[in-house]
Design a protein around this motif. Structure first.
Motif, PDB file in Angstrom:
ATOM      1  N   ARG A  95     -12.424 -16.415  29.892  1.00  0.00           N
ATOM      2  CA  ARG A  95     -13.058 -17.751  29.897  1.00  0.00           C
ATOM      3  C   ARG A  95     -13.526 -18.156  28.500  1.00  0.00           C
ATOM      4  NH1 ARG A  95     -19.207 -18.724  29.889  1.00  0.00           N
ATOM      5  NH2 ARG A  95     -20.093 -16.643  30.092  1.00  0.00           N
ATOM      6  N   TYR A  96     -13.998 -17.216  27.689  1.00  0.00           N
ATOM      7  CA  TYR A  96     -14.403 -17.583  26.324  1.00  0.00           C
ATOM      8  C   TYR A  96     -13.193 -17.962  25.473  1.00  0.00           C
ATOM      9  CZ  TYR A  96     -19.238 -16.066  26.917  1.00  0.00           C
ATOM     10  OH  TYR A  96     -20.544 -15.939  27.332  1.00  0.00           O
ATOM     11  N   GLU A  97     -12.041 -17.362  25.783  1.00  0.00           N
ATOM     12  CA  GLU A  97     -10.834 -17.636  25.003  1.00  0.00           C
ATOM     13  C   GLU A  97     -10.209 -18.968  25.395  1.00  0.00           C
ATOM     14  OE1 GLU A  97      -7.581 -17.053  22.366  1.00  0.00           O
ATOM     15  OE2 GLU A  97      -9.599 -16.236  22.475  1.00  0.00           O
ATOM     16  N   HIS A  98     -10.304 -19.342  26.664  1.00  0.00           N
ATOM     17  CA  HIS A  98      -9.549 -20.495  27.149  1.00  0.00           C
ATOM     18  C   HIS A  98     -10.408 -21.704  27.535  1.00  0.00           C
ATOM     19  CE1 HIS A  98      -5.739 -18.300  27.227  1.00  0.00           C
ATOM     20  NE2 HIS A  98      -6.415 -17.277  27.695  1.00  0.00           N
ATOM     21  N   PHE A  99     -11.669 -21.484  27.904  1.00  0.00           N
ATOM     22  CA  PHE A  99     -12.509 -22.617  28.278  1.00  0.00           C
ATOM     23  C   PHE A  99     -13.297 -23.079  27.056  1.00  0.00           C
ATOM     24  CE2 PHE A  99     -12.745 -21.105  32.950  1.00  0.00           C
ATOM     25  CZ  PHE A  99     -11.532 -21.707  33.197  1.00  0.00           C
ATOM     26  N   THR A 100     -12.765 -24.073  26.391  1.00  0.00           N
ATOM     27  CA  THR A 100     -13.383 -24.549  25.156  1.00  0.00           C
ATOM     28  C   THR A 100     -14.255 -25.777  25.373  1.00  0.00           C
ATOM     29  OG1 THR A 100     -11.399 -25.851  24.682  1.00  0.00           O
ATOM     30  CG2 THR A 100     -11.512 -23.629  23.739  1.00  0.00           C
ATOM     31  N   LEU A 119     -15.462 -16.558  42.179  1.00  0.00           N
ATOM     32  CA  LEU A 119     -14.914 -17.603  43.048  1.00  0.00           C
ATOM     33  C   LEU A 119     -14.691 -18.900  42.271  1.00  0.00           C
ATOM     34  CD1 LEU A 119     -14.023 -18.503  45.822  1.00  0.00           C
ATOM     35  CD2 LEU A 119     -16.420 -18.929  46.417  1.00  0.00           C
ATOM     36  N   TRP A 120     -15.593 -19.194  41.339  1.00  0.00           N
ATOM     37  CA  TRP A 120     -15.443 -20.392  40.511  1.00  0.00           C
ATOM     38  C   TRP A 120     -14.161 -20.315  39.677  1.00  0.00           C
ATOM     39  CZ3 TRP A 120     -15.175 -21.107  35.214  1.00  0.00           C
ATOM     40  CH2 TRP A 120     -15.301 -22.422  34.756  1.00  0.00           C
ATOM     41  N   LEU A 121     -13.913 -19.148  39.056  1.00  0.00           N
ATOM     42  CA  LEU A 121     -12.711 -18.998  38.239  1.00  0.00           C
ATOM     43  C   LEU A 121     -11.463 -19.133  39.105  1.00  0.00           C
ATOM     44  CD1 LEU A 121     -11.517 -18.382  35.447  1.00  0.00           C
ATOM     45  CD2 LEU A 121     -11.597 -15.951  36.030  1.00  0.00           C
ATOM     46  N   PHE A 122     -11.509 -18.574  40.306  1.00  0.00           N
ATOM     47  CA  PHE A 122     -10.373 -18.686  41.225  1.00  0.00           C
ATOM     48  C   PHE A 122     -10.065 -20.149  41.536  1.00  0.00           C
ATOM     49  CE2 PHE A 122      -8.904 -19.179  45.620  1.00  0.00           C
ATOM     50  CZ  PHE A 122      -7.726 -18.451  45.586  1.00  0.00           C
ATOM     51  N   GLY A 123     -11.102 -20.931  41.769  1.00  0.00           N
ATOM     52  CA  GLY A 123     -10.898 -22.336  42.091  1.00  0.00           C
ATOM     53  C   GLY A 123     -10.592 -23.200  40.884  1.00  0.00           C
ATOM     54  N   GLU A 124     -11.101 -22.810  39.710  1.00  0.00           N
ATOM     55  CA  GLU A 124     -10.939 -23.618  38.504  1.00  0.00           C
ATOM     56  C   GLU A 124      -9.557 -23.454  37.883  1.00  0.00           C
ATOM     57  OE1 GLU A 124     -12.553 -26.233  35.457  1.00  0.00           O
ATOM     58  OE2 GLU A 124     -13.200 -25.691  37.476  1.00  0.00           O
ATOM     59  N   ASP A 125      -9.063 -22.214  37.817  1.00  0.00           N
ATOM     60  CA  ASP A 125      -7.781 -21.974  37.140  1.00  0.00           C
ATOM     61  C   ASP A 125      -7.187 -20.681  37.682  1.00  0.00           C
ATOM     62  OD1 ASP A 125      -5.720 -21.278  35.272  1.00  0.00           O
ATOM     63  OD2 ASP A 125      -6.643 -22.618  33.806  1.00  0.00           O
ATOM     64  N   LEU A 126      -6.218 -20.797  38.606  1.00  0.00           N
ATOM     65  CA  LEU A 126      -5.640 -19.614  39.248  1.00  0.00           C
ATOM     66  C   LEU A 126      -4.912 -18.726  38.245  1.00  0.00           C
ATOM     67  CD1 LEU A 126      -5.151 -18.064  41.838  1.00  0.00           C
ATOM     68  CD2 LEU A 126      -3.138 -19.483  42.256  1.00  0.00           C
ATOM     69  N   ARG A 127      -4.283 -19.341  37.250  1.00  0.00           N
ATOM     70  CA  ARG A 127      -3.579 -18.530  36.237  1.00  0.00           C
ATOM     71  C   ARG A 127      -4.561 -17.651  35.482  1.00  0.00           C
ATOM     72  NH1 ARG A 127      -2.856 -18.912  30.895  1.00  0.00           N
ATOM     73  NH2 ARG A 127      -3.882 -20.956  30.840  1.00  0.00           N
ATOM     74  N   LEU A 128      -5.685 -18.211  35.052  1.00  0.00           N
ATOM     75  CA  LEU A 128      -6.683 -17.410  34.342  1.00  0.00           C
ATOM     76  C   LEU A 128      -7.312 -16.364  35.255  1.00  0.00           C
ATOM     77  CD1 LEU A 128      -8.575 -19.944  32.038  1.00  0.00           C
ATOM     78  CD2 LEU A 128      -6.739 -18.348  31.464  1.00  0.00           C
ATOM     79  N   PHE A 129      -7.470 -16.713  36.526  1.00  0.00           N
ATOM     80  CA  PHE A 129      -7.997 -15.744  37.485  1.00  0.00           C
ATOM     81  C   PHE A 129      -7.081 -14.520  37.548  1.00  0.00           C
ATOM     82  CE2 PHE A 129      -8.046 -13.928  41.749  1.00  0.00           C
ATOM     83  CZ  PHE A 129      -9.400 -13.696  41.952  1.00  0.00           C
TER      84      PHE A 129
END
Length: 414
Positions: A95-100, A119-129
């Motif tokens: 998340r620090y690398e990709h959520f700017t 759960l937030w990461l799963f819903g926000e961006d499945l690829r990053l999850f």
């Protein structure tokens, strides 16, 4: 009382779903179930407490067909994987690398606990999850010496992520594993990783490789008759490259194939060959702990450090003395109390030691105690699942003069 205990056996077939039910905010959990499984849990009554609301949710989930609840459990298992120490480190690394965007970071910081964050990461961006899941798996592999090989590569290279390079690497890996290409999955991504010297986050490339093993027959019962069916299992290997130091690490249970994977990554993704020279292993000299030792923790995020176990071997016999982390005496006074008044560890060659240290509470994290176990010349087991804690302990051992490099793993094995 936790819901899974309070409800008896009703949710025994859905351990991870029960964990989510107990820890995720009820409104968030209700939304998750509705969006992904089209199951409407009862409306939340603001007059009811969380325990009562969750009990009602558990009743509804327990009344569902087993097959439907099992689908929920399979997804819940993945989400729960990112709630332990390695999982939370993995979430932070992606998340620090990709959520700017500030809004994304702000939304993340407001989440109440690790279950909400996963759960937030799963819903926000499945690829990053999924990248976080792979980063966690790599961290777990890295904790086992039997799954690790490190190679010295050139520094400051950019790992190629273009389609042509990744596709060529994909083909070569399939050949290496003697597996059809469509039964091999390759993902390449960037994440952050604690630097082994400073502890600061530095950029790291990770290559995740998943491939199928040969099908195997397993027995099962069908129509009241013993039968067999074929099952295909997938296994994983991971490669990481750190541009700052050139370290190319392969994390895999297949020890014989790790150097070949490193060379494939170097040739096709880094476009720079490697010699096969290994990252130096470490030797631990902790005889200094035989006498009272001053642990320098100045400037470190550590409240205290002390020796809590010491042992030695003589004529085939071993003795290990242990004290608690809150013992009013140090281990040297305890040894005099328990052995003889003139006993000294310094008269023996120390073959076992445990250093315990208290890591200070930080924002969003609890204070915690970590144990460093030293055994023999090359044995070091840092009792923690957090990658950042392991990096800190490695740094402290070097600072205290307890560790030094001795060459590569092949020499150590000889």
């Amino acid at each position: 009382m936790p819901i899974e205990q309070q409800r008896g056996t009703a949710m025994n077939d859905a351990e991870n779903l029960s964990k989510m039910l107990n820890h995720v905010q009820p409104d968030y959990f209700r939304k998750f179930i509705a969006e992904h499984f089209q199951v409407e849990l009862q409306e939340i009554d603001p007059k009811k407490g969380k325990r009562e609301i969750r009990a009602g949710f558990a009743d509804t989930l327990s009344s569902l067909p087993v097959a439907e609840r099992q689908k929920m459990e399979e997804l819940a298992e993945k989400i729960v994987l990112l709630t332990d120490g390695p999982g939370q480190d993995a979430v932070d690394s992606v998340r620090y690398e990709h959520f700017t965007e500030a809004a994304q970071q702000e939304a993340f910081e407001k989440l109440g606990n690790q279950y909400d964050r996963s759960l937030w990461l799963f819903g926000e961006d499945l690829r990053l999850f999924n990248e976080a899941i792979d980063a966690r798996s790599a961290a777990v592999f890295r904790q086992s010496a039997s799954c690790y090989s490190g190679f010295i590569g050139p520094k400051d290279l950019v790992l190629r992520e273009d389609t042509a390079s990744v596709d060529t690497f994909h083909e070569k890996v399939a050949e290496q594993f003697k597996c059809p290409k469509d039964q091999v999955a390759v993902q390449v991504f960037r994440r952050l990783h604690p630097d082994s010297q400073t502890g600061d986050d530095v950029a790291l490339y990770q290559v995740s490789i998943h491939y199928n093993l040969a099908p195997e027959a397993v027995e099962c019962v069908k129509d009241s008759q013993l039968d067999s069916q074929q099952v295909t299992r997938a296994v994983s290997s991971f490669i990481t490259y750190e541009p700052d130091n050139g370290n190319l690490e392969v994390l895999s249970k297949d020890g014989n194939g790790r150097e070949a994977l490193a060379r494939l990554a170097a040739d096709h993704l880094l476009r720079s060959s490697i010699t096969g020279e290994r990252i130096p292993l470490k030797r631990y000299d902790y005889q200094c702990l035989a006498t009272p030792f001053q642990f320098d923790i100045q400037g470190e995020n550590v409240d205290w450090a002390r020796v809590t176990q010491l042992g030695y071997t003589k004529s085939g016999r071993s003795m290990i003395l242990k004290i608690g982390i809150k013992d009013p005496d140090d281990i040297y006074q305890a040894s005099r109390d328990m052995v003889t008044a003139d006993f000294k560890f310094s008269r023996h060659v120390i073959t076992f030691a445990q250093i315990s240290l208290k890591i200070r509470k930080q924002s969003g994290e609890r204070a915690r105690t970590v144990h460093i176990v030293l055994r023999g010349e090359n044995g070091c087991n840092i009792k923690t699942k957090r990658e950042k804690d392991r990096v800190l302990c490695d740094h402290l051992l070097e600072k205290w003069g307890i560790v030094r490099e001795i060459g590569d793993e092949s020499l150590a094995a000889a």
